[in-house]
Scaffold this active site. Sequence first.
Site, mmCIF file in Angstrom:
data_model
loop_
_atom_site.group_PDB
_atom_site.id
_atom_site.type_symbol
_atom_site.label_atom_id
_atom_site.label_comp_id
_atom_site.label_asym_id
_atom_site.label_seq_id
_atom_site.Cartn_x
_atom_site.Cartn_y
_atom_site.Cartn_z
ATOM 1 N N ASP A 147 0.822 -1.206 0.000
ATOM 2 C CA ASP A 147 0.000 0.000 0.000
ATOM 3 C C ASP A 147 0.860 1.261 0.000
ATOM 4 O OD1 ASP A 147 -2.973 1.124 1.040
ATOM 5 O OD2 ASP A 147 -1.268 2.238 1.841
ATOM 6 N N VAL A 175 -5.314 2.093 -0.108
ATOM 7 C CA VAL A 175 -5.106 1.566 -1.457
ATOM 8 C C VAL A 175 -5.342 0.055 -1.475
ATOM 9 C CG1 VAL A 175 -3.455 1.289 -3.335
ATOM 10 C CG2 VAL A 175 -3.527 3.424 -2.044
ATOM 11 N N ASP A 176 -4.829 -0.644 -0.473
ATOM 12 C CA ASP A 176 -5.093 -2.083 -0.374
ATOM 13 C C ASP A 176 -6.593 -2.352 -0.331
ATOM 14 O OD1 ASP A 176 -2.531 -3.146 -0.420
ATOM 15 O OD2 ASP A 176 -2.274 -3.068 1.745
ATOM 16 N N HIS A 177 -7.289 -1.608 0.517
ATOM 17 C CA HIS A 177 -8.715 -1.867 0.728
ATOM 18 C C HIS A 177 -9.513 -1.583 -0.541
ATOM 19 C CE1 HIS A 177 -12.181 -2.390 3.452
ATOM 20 N NE2 HIS A 177 -12.766 -1.498 2.678
ATOM 21 N N ALA A 180 -9.009 -4.191 -3.168
ATOM 22 C CA ALA A 180 -9.864 -5.355 -2.928
ATOM 23 C C ALA A 180 -11.255 -5.125 -3.485
ATOM 24 C CB ALA A 180 -9.923 -5.656 -1.428
#
Length: 397
Positions: A147, A175-177, A180
């Site tokens: 991220d 950003v990761d979330h 997803a």
Amino acid sequence: MSTDMGSREPERRSGPLHGITVVDFGHFIAAPGAGQTLADLGADVIKVETPAGDQARGVGSYGAAIIRGYNRRKRSVALNLREPEQRQAALDLVAAADVVIHNMRPGVMERLGLGADVLRSVNAGVILASVTGFGTSGPSRTRPGLDIAAQAESGLMSVTGEAGRQAQRVGAPIVDHVSAAALVQGILAALFHRERTGEGDEVTVSLLDTAVDLQRVNWGEYGLTGDMPTRRGNGQPGAAPGADHFTTADGSVVVSAYTDDKFATLCRHAGVPELLEDPRFADNPSRVAHRPALLAALAPYFAARTSEAVVEELSALGIVSGAIRDYAQVLEAEDVRAGGIFARCRDSDGAEYRMPGLPFTTTHRPRDGDGGEVPALGQHTEEVLAEVRARAGALPG
């Protein structure tokens, strides 16, 4: 749609994705986060972990929070994919799956004997969904990506923080979330395409692409004006007062009242109608140019009231405002409690905790407050492999 792989817990037998089987090879957040949403929507998500587990399992409390936040309602199978027999077990899982998720760097799945060609050879209709750090075709395709790297290289950190100070990361792995969530969108589109055509598909998402996409408004302004976006702290660069911070008697709030009519309403309510005759504040561009003086003139109104009083008063006037809350205050906020976003969740040992669930509801998928259980490493290995063997024995041959 794949064959039902044996009995399911009741929570896996409901939802719009009931009957969909997902094999999740993901680590950390982006890929497991997609699997989490699919599980919440009713899919049977089988989390394939190494004997050491998802890499997040070894990263202290932060890693434990990741496991809790992105792996509920899954079944965990521990396999050493470098061992031929256990790699074959993984292929047997894929053979009955609808979706395969991973966030390995390009080339890693191939080295494990689980590349796209191999997976399609055992299941031509499978949907292959992957997350990378920097895409699959550029010079950084094999770089490790987290991220923070995407926040840095997308420009996001360059516009986060106060003017003249160092760049800041956003205070959550956003950003990761969001990657997803983007992967889920692609998977659902691919499932719909397969329903129409019978064809499998491949969905790819990169953290870099997602982080760039998060900044659409900034890119739009940059393209229109040519002015380089920079760190300016609170306050929207092109609007005032817009997302501006004010100190209250017991905390702080943010307020947006940058249209001429809302600004006039705010000035009159705050007891400073003379600002409407001040040429420094005659229109939005003027207010932006003189933002510090504007905020100073409005500050006494806020300082004399609590945050909740400010929000109540300004909301009644149609002015957007929000109290800046810490996490404990968020948990107790009436709107958050009424919405039911926090679900009751459980670890495999029965320990209970609260975690946000799906951020949306549908008529047929209302929130019931139950967030499901997080599996222990390898908790369902024997159960799932027994289903694989039973299915293989049931096939004609």
